[in-house]
Write a protein that holds these residues in place. Structure first.
Motif, mmCIF file in Angstrom:
data_model
loop_
_atom_site.group_PDB
_atom_site.id
_atom_site.type_symbol
_atom_site.label_atom_id
_atom_site.label_comp_id
_atom_site.label_asym_id
_atom_site.label_seq_id
_atom_site.Cartn_x
_atom_site.Cartn_y
_atom_site.Cartn_z
ATOM 1 N N ALA A 1 -63.857 11.630 33.373
ATOM 2 C CA ALA A 1 -62.871 12.396 32.898
ATOM 3 C C ALA A 1 -62.502 13.532 34.099
ATOM 4 O O ALA A 1 -61.422 13.787 34.007
ATOM 5 C CB ALA A 1 -63.478 12.957 31.654
ATOM 6 N N ALA A 2 -63.456 13.917 34.821
ATOM 7 C CA ALA A 2 -63.129 15.104 35.662
ATOM 8 C C ALA A 2 -62.451 14.510 36.821
ATOM 9 O O ALA A 2 -61.361 14.865 37.294
ATOM 10 C CB ALA A 2 -64.413 15.497 36.502
ATOM 11 N N LEU A 3 -62.723 13.179 37.307
ATOM 12 C CA LEU A 3 -61.860 12.604 38.374
ATOM 13 C C LEU A 3 -60.524 12.201 37.802
ATOM 14 O O LEU A 3 -59.574 12.654 38.437
ATOM 15 C CB LEU A 3 -62.587 11.292 39.011
ATOM 16 C CG LEU A 3 -61.757 10.668 39.910
ATOM 17 C CD1 LEU A 3 -61.644 11.191 41.218
ATOM 18 C CD2 LEU A 3 -62.551 9.385 40.435
ATOM 19 N N ALA B 1 -58.012 12.478 30.700
ATOM 20 C CA ALA B 1 -59.417 12.665 30.582
ATOM 21 C C ALA B 1 -59.917 11.701 29.349
ATOM 22 O O ALA B 1 -60.817 11.311 29.480
ATOM 23 C CB ALA B 1 -59.713 14.150 30.635
ATOM 24 N N ILE B 2 -59.154 11.951 28.150
ATOM 25 C CA ILE B 2 -59.727 11.455 27.079
ATOM 26 C C ILE B 2 -59.380 9.925 27.221
ATOM 27 O O ILE B 2 -60.401 9.206 26.929
ATOM 28 C CB ILE B 2 -58.686 11.785 26.048
ATOM 29 C CG1 ILE B 2 -58.982 13.364 25.510
ATOM 30 C CG2 ILE B 2 -58.877 11.019 24.774
ATOM 31 C CD1 ILE B 2 -58.152 14.000 24.367
ATOM 32 N N SER C 1 -65.177 4.931 29.047
ATOM 33 C CA SER C 1 -66.634 4.966 29.399
ATOM 34 C C SER C 1 -67.429 4.368 27.865
ATOM 35 O O SER C 1 -68.407 3.931 27.982
ATOM 36 C CB SER C 1 -67.059 6.288 29.485
ATOM 37 O OG SER C 1 -66.597 6.719 30.676
ATOM 38 N N VAL C 2 -66.702 4.932 26.722
ATOM 39 C CA VAL C 2 -67.364 4.451 25.494
ATOM 40 C C VAL C 2 -67.180 2.978 25.214
ATOM 41 O O VAL C 2 -68.104 2.378 24.945
ATOM 42 C CB VAL C 2 -66.467 5.389 24.385
ATOM 43 C CG1 VAL C 2 -66.843 4.837 22.877
ATOM 44 C CG2 VAL C 2 -66.616 6.713 24.396
ATOM 45 N N PHE C 3 -65.987 2.358 25.264
ATOM 46 C CA PHE C 3 -65.929 0.996 25.405
ATOM 47 C C PHE C 3 -66.850 0.270 26.309
ATOM 48 O O PHE C 3 -67.301 -0.898 25.954
ATOM 49 C CB PHE C 3 -64.454 0.660 25.561
ATOM 50 C CG PHE C 3 -63.306 0.604 24.062
ATOM 51 C CD1 PHE C 3 -63.774 -0.421 23.384
ATOM 52 C CD2 PHE C 3 -62.956 1.892 23.908
ATOM 53 C CE1 PHE C 3 -62.946 -0.109 22.283
ATOM 54 C CE2 PHE C 3 -62.207 2.046 22.911
ATOM 55 C CZ PHE C 3 -62.141 0.895 21.760
ATOM 56 N N GLY C 4 -66.803 0.859 27.617
ATOM 57 C CA GLY C 4 -67.831 0.473 28.440
ATOM 58 C C GLY C 4 -69.279 0.382 28.026
ATOM 59 O O GLY C 4 -69.944 -0.698 28.160
ATOM 60 N N ALA C 5 -69.770 1.239 27.536
ATOM 61 C CA ALA C 5 -70.821 1.522 26.940
ATOM 62 C C ALA C 5 -71.289 0.591 25.626
ATOM 63 O O ALA C 5 -72.309 -0.104 25.348
ATOM 64 C CB ALA C 5 -71.234 2.842 26.261
#
Length: 116
Positions: free
Chosen positions: A65-67, A32-33, A39-43
């Motif tokens: 994270a959930a998936l 999840a982390i 996602s952070v690097f994509g942002a």
């Protein structure tokens, strides 16, 4: 920018709070982390490309994270280490995003030095 601020707040909270994670949950949390870092690097990449959308970031952050955690859990119940595949995929995406971020930053620095 919101992604970087959120990451810094998360790191600070992680360093200041003494939270113990049971070893049985560590594979799910680690995946999840990793999904959140993706996602952070994509942002960051989207911000540098001038197409960042907060709703896309937030939904991707929590959704990924959930998936990832659910897939790791299902794989564990089936006796298949699916979390390894998630680590490979998210790790690859993180390195891809980092490469693009690095190139965009270098291009910006070069264009500032040229006076564009």
């Amino acid at each position: 920018m919101i992604a970087i601020i959120g990451l810094l707040i998360g790191v600070l909270l992680g360093l200041l709070l003494n939270i113990n994670i049971p070893q049985s949950l560590s594979p799910y949390l680690s995946v999840a982390i990793l999904a959140c870092l993706d996602s952070v690097f994509g942002a960051v990449r989207a911000t540098l490309s001038n197409n960042f959308k907060a709703d896309i970031f937030i939904s991707g952050f929590f959704g990924n994270a959930a998936l990832a955690a659910v897939l790791a859990y299902l794989g564990d119940k089936l006796g298949i280490p699916i979390y390894i595949a998630a680590v490979i995929v998210f790790g690859g995406r993180i390195f891809d995003n980092f490469a693009v971020v690095r190139r965009l930053l270098i291009e910006r620095i070069k264009s500032r030095n040229r006076g564009d």
